[in-house]
Design an enzyme around this catalytic site. Structure first.
Site, PDB file in Angstrom:
ATOM      1  N   HIS A   1       0.896  -1.355  -0.094  1.00 29.58           N
ATOM      2  CA  HIS A   1      -0.054   0.042   0.309  1.00 29.58           C
ATOM      3  C   HIS A   1       0.965   1.257   0.066  1.00 29.58           C
ATOM      4  O   HIS A   1       1.948   1.350   0.695  1.00 29.58           O
ATOM      5  CB  HIS A   1      -0.964  -0.084   1.171  1.00 29.58           C
ATOM      6  CG  HIS A   1      -0.475  -0.054   2.822  1.00 29.58           C
ATOM      7  ND1 HIS A   1       0.036   1.186   3.133  1.00 29.58           N
ATOM      8  CD2 HIS A   1      -0.071  -1.013   3.424  1.00 29.58           C
ATOM      9  CE1 HIS A   1       0.589   0.804   4.384  1.00 29.58           C
ATOM     10  NE2 HIS A   1       0.566  -0.543   4.454  1.00 29.58           N
TER      11      HIS A   1
ATOM     12  N   ASP B   1      -0.089   4.364   1.266  1.00 28.46           N
ATOM     13  CA  ASP B   1      -0.365   5.339   2.262  1.00 28.46           C
ATOM     14  C   ASP B   1       0.499   4.841   3.662  1.00 28.46           C
ATOM     15  O   ASP B   1       0.664   3.716   3.852  1.00 28.46           O
ATOM     16  CB  ASP B   1      -1.885   5.298   2.353  1.00 28.46           C
ATOM     17  CG  ASP B   1      -2.501   4.111   2.995  1.00 28.46           C
ATOM     18  OD1 ASP B   1      -2.307   2.947   2.301  1.00 28.46           O
ATOM     19  OD2 ASP B   1      -3.420   4.149   3.821  1.00 28.46           O
TER      20      ASP B   1
ATOM     21  N   ASP C   1       6.563   0.392   6.781  1.00 25.24           N
ATOM     22  CA  ASP C   1       5.149   0.223   6.672  1.00 25.24           C
ATOM     23  C   ASP C   1       4.607   1.428   5.786  1.00 25.24           C
ATOM     24  O   ASP C   1       4.064   2.322   6.296  1.00 25.24           O
ATOM     25  CB  ASP C   1       4.330   0.115   7.998  1.00 25.24           C
ATOM     26  CG  ASP C   1       2.965  -0.182   7.774  1.00 25.24           C
ATOM     27  OD1 ASP C   1       2.414  -0.638   6.891  1.00 25.24           O
ATOM     28  OD2 ASP C   1       2.199   0.033   9.002  1.00 25.24           O
TER      29      ASP C   1
ATOM     30  N   GLU D   1      -4.982   1.698   2.677  1.00 25.67           N
ATOM     31  CA  GLU D   1      -4.990   0.475   3.524  1.00 25.67           C
ATOM     32  C   GLU D   1      -4.939   0.928   5.092  1.00 25.67           C
ATOM     33  O   GLU D   1      -5.673   0.209   5.951  1.00 25.67           O
ATOM     34  CB  GLU D   1      -3.729  -0.211   3.580  1.00 25.67           C
ATOM     35  CG  GLU D   1      -3.501  -1.632   4.042  1.00 25.67           C
ATOM     36  CD  GLU D   1      -3.288  -1.626   5.575  1.00 25.67           C
ATOM     37  OE1 GLU D   1      -3.256  -2.575   6.175  1.00 25.67           O
ATOM     38  OE2 GLU D   1      -2.387  -0.660   5.952  1.00 25.67           O
ATOM     39  N   GLU D   2      -4.088   2.033   5.612  1.00 24.46           N
ATOM     40  CA  GLU D   2      -4.537   2.227   6.833  1.00 24.46           C
ATOM     41  C   GLU D   2      -5.519   2.848   7.558  1.00 24.46           C
ATOM     42  O   GLU D   2      -5.890   2.966   8.707  1.00 24.46           O
ATOM     43  CB  GLU D   2      -3.323   3.561   7.141  1.00 24.46           C
ATOM     44  CG  GLU D   2      -1.851   3.009   6.629  1.00 24.46           C
ATOM     45  CD  GLU D   2      -1.305   2.085   7.757  1.00 24.46           C
ATOM     46  OE1 GLU D   2      -2.145   1.829   8.627  1.00 24.46           O
ATOM     47  OE2 GLU D   2      -0.035   1.731   7.437  1.00 24.46           O
TER      48      GLU D   2
ATOM     49  N   ASP E   1       0.714 -10.231   0.811  1.00 28.28           N
ATOM     50  CA  ASP E   1       0.536  -9.029   1.308  1.00 28.28           C
ATOM     51  C   ASP E   1       1.644  -8.944   2.315  1.00 28.28           C
ATOM     52  O   ASP E   1       2.143  -9.665   2.715  1.00 28.28           O
ATOM     53  CB  ASP E   1      -0.945  -8.859   1.813  1.00 28.28           C
ATOM     54  CG  ASP E   1      -1.052  -7.176   1.813  1.00 28.28           C
ATOM     55  OD1 ASP E   1      -0.379  -6.463   1.459  1.00 28.28           O
ATOM     56  OD2 ASP E   1      -2.012  -6.876   2.127  1.00 28.28           O
TER      57      ASP E   1
ATOM     58  N   HIS F   1       4.734   2.251  13.229  1.00 27.07           N
ATOM     59  CA  HIS F   1       3.755   3.237  13.532  1.00 27.07           C
ATOM     60  C   HIS F   1       4.327   4.100  14.640  1.00 27.07           C
ATOM     61  O   HIS F   1       3.296   4.865  15.327  1.00 27.07           O
ATOM     62  CB  HIS F   1       2.163   2.808  13.792  1.00 27.07           C
ATOM     63  CG  HIS F   1       1.353   2.026  12.778  1.00 27.07           C
ATOM     64  ND1 HIS F   1       0.096   1.809  12.905  1.00 27.07           N
ATOM     65  CD2 HIS F   1       1.837   1.773  11.531  1.00 27.07           C
ATOM     66  CE1 HIS F   1      -0.129   1.309  11.631  1.00 27.07           C
ATOM     67  NE2 HIS F   1       0.913   1.253  11.081  1.00 27.07           N
TER      68      HIS F   1
END
Length: 494
Positions: A127, A129, A162, A196-197, A223, A467
């Site tokens: 992803h 984002d 990520d 995705e987030e 994934d 994160h």
């Protein structure tokens, strides 16, 4: 009389000693009778990677702050356009070999057509984002989170792991293969969502629906997911590469209590805040049971022969040590999440003045569902635990049940397992449970197998960066990620 009593005691002690010896023998037998389940694989010659060049392109990608926002989907539109222009400029051979489509306005779908129309295609997912920076933590970063700095052998910045690391590793691998004239036998899809987030509903879900409308049936989807952890599992000397063959579901329930509003000098016996607080306390005191089953049980079975000492005995004899293991898991939220549908009180809203009784109190409770639990079963659990018909329970938009569990006996899992050990020969491979949500769940209706694995080495300190603050990816780690995707495409589509 005394002689008979002593003889009886000796017999009891002898029986106890025999029982202990038999138990010890049974435990040892169970611990050491199982051979290793690791595939015997010859390491492949590492593909030559321009480590600095690939790092520079990833660093440039980080400089586009593609922070997704569920309520404001246009927030990162300009950053996404910049990132996608960077992708087009950086990977000309791939764009010459594959068809590129924009789906949902911002998600990317590449189709690298295979020569064998009878072979089921595969899809590699990532992803575009990223998550925002936690407020008032910007000054804690060693380098500004969107500066894309390369220093000390690392690429620094939000998204380096990520998930722009996976995204660009896939693109670098495809570009390398396309430049060398690789032509896949089976079609390869590269599907890169943009939200995705914040659920993937506008990105991955629309890509999956588009493929379904074209009657595409995928052999497997890979994934982001579980990692190669180093020094994280007690009793395991080797790094553990865990393949997520299952994923938790997601359910947020909104609980609303209504009371009589009025002056705080004349409060009724039952208030909205009091009722809701009591219900939430009951809910926290009545958490769902911890269970070792499914892919977690298979993970333990696979890892047990690789363990040393008491840990090997414990994992090989769960019939006896299961309660002990669950007590240990309960000591940490991170480990408890592997064996329990988690309960998290996340939002509470009530009142706006200190001397006024609010008429409404509202709270959100988030659950991450183990495979086997459902939104319906969790709602029943909440209703029973709260035990108050005056508290309304409603589901939140975006909830979903756990996706189907992928079996480990098929050729797709074996190929992924073998590829990991070819590129990372020092690791132990095992199936596992992905406790967070990924875009892959949106492909459940069109894929025979779904895997969640990121070919990234991580220790305990690295895990805090997800994160979090000072997210970074080592350049050598990134080069191996690219090698992994090259080898996987060679093995599955070559």
């Amino acid at each position: 009389m005394m002689r008979r009593l002593l003889k009886w005691i000796r017999n009891i002690v002898a029986i106890a000693l025999v029982a202990v010896a038999a138990l010890a023998a049974a435990l040892a037998y169970n611990a050491f009778r199982q051979p290793s389940r690791q595939l015997a694989v010859e390491p492949v010659t590492p593909v030559e990677i321009d480590a600095q060049g690939t790092a520079q392109r990833l660093a440039a990608a980080i400089r586009f702050p593609t922070i997704s926002n569920f309520l404001n989907p246009e927030q990162d539109a300009e950053a996404l356009r910049g990132l996608q222009a960077h992708i087009v400029a950086s990977f000309p051979a791939l764009h010459a070999a594959a068809q590129r489509e924009l789906v949902g306005g911002k998600s990317l779908l590449y189709t690298w057509q295979g020569s064998d129309p009878t072979a089921k295609p595969i899809a590699l997912l990532a992803h575009q984002d990223v998550v925002p920076i936690a407020p008032r933590t910007e000054q804690d970063w060693q380098h500004k989170p969107f500066d894309g700095v390369i220093e000390g052998g690392y690429v620094w910045g939000r998204g380096s792991w990520d998930d722009k690391g996976n995204l660009f590793a896939i693109l670098e691998a495809a570009e390398l293969m396309a430049r060398h004239g690789f032509k896949p036998k089976r079609t390869i899809y590269f599907a890169f969502g943009h939200d995705e987030e914040v659920s993937g509903l506008r990105g991955a879900k629309q890509i999956a629906q588009l493929l379904a409308s074209r009657n595409v049936r995928l052999d497997f989807v890979l994934d982001e997911g579980l990692l190669i952890t180093e020094g994280v599992m007690k009793g395991l000397d080797k790094p553990a590469a865990l393949i997520g063959v299952s994923e938790k579901g997601y359910a947020t329930l909104v609980l609303t209590a209504r009371g009589t509003p009025g002056h705080s000098s004349m409060p009724p016996r039952d208030t909205a805040i009091g009722m809701l607080a009591a219900g939430l306390t009951h809910l926290e005191d009545n958490r769902l049971p911890m269970r070792i089953r499914g892919s977690v049980a298979e993970m333990f079975d696979t890892l047990a022969p690789e363990m040393r000492g008491f840990n090997r005995i414990v994992l090989s004899n769960l019939w006896l040590f299961r309660p002990l293991l669950l007590r240990e898991f309960a000591k940490s939220g991170a480990t408890a999440a592997m064996v329990q549908t988690s309960t998290a009180l996340t939002v509470f809203n009530a009142g706006d003045k200190d001397n006024v009784l609010p008429g409404v109190a509202e709270a959100s409770v988030n659950f991450r569902l183990l495979p086997g639990d459902t939104q319906a079963s969790i709602t029943d659990h909440v209703r029973t635990s709260v035990a108050n018909d005056r508290i309304e329970i409603k589901p939140f938009d975006g909830n979903f049940d756990p996706p189907p569990v992928t079996g480990t006996a098929g050729p797709a899992y074996a190929t992924l397992n073998r590829t990991i050990r070819e590129i990372f020969p020092d690791v132990v491979v095992a199936p596992g449970l992905m406790i967070a949500a990924t875009d892959s769940r949106h492909y459940a209706d069109i894929a025979d197998n779904i895997f969640r694995f990121s070919p990234v080495r991580a220790n305990n300190e690295d895990l805090k960066r997800f994160h979090g603050t000072n997210e970074r990816l080592s350049i050598s780690n990134y080069a191996d990620m690219i090698r992994f995707y090259v080898r996987l495409m060679q093995s599955t589509a070559g």
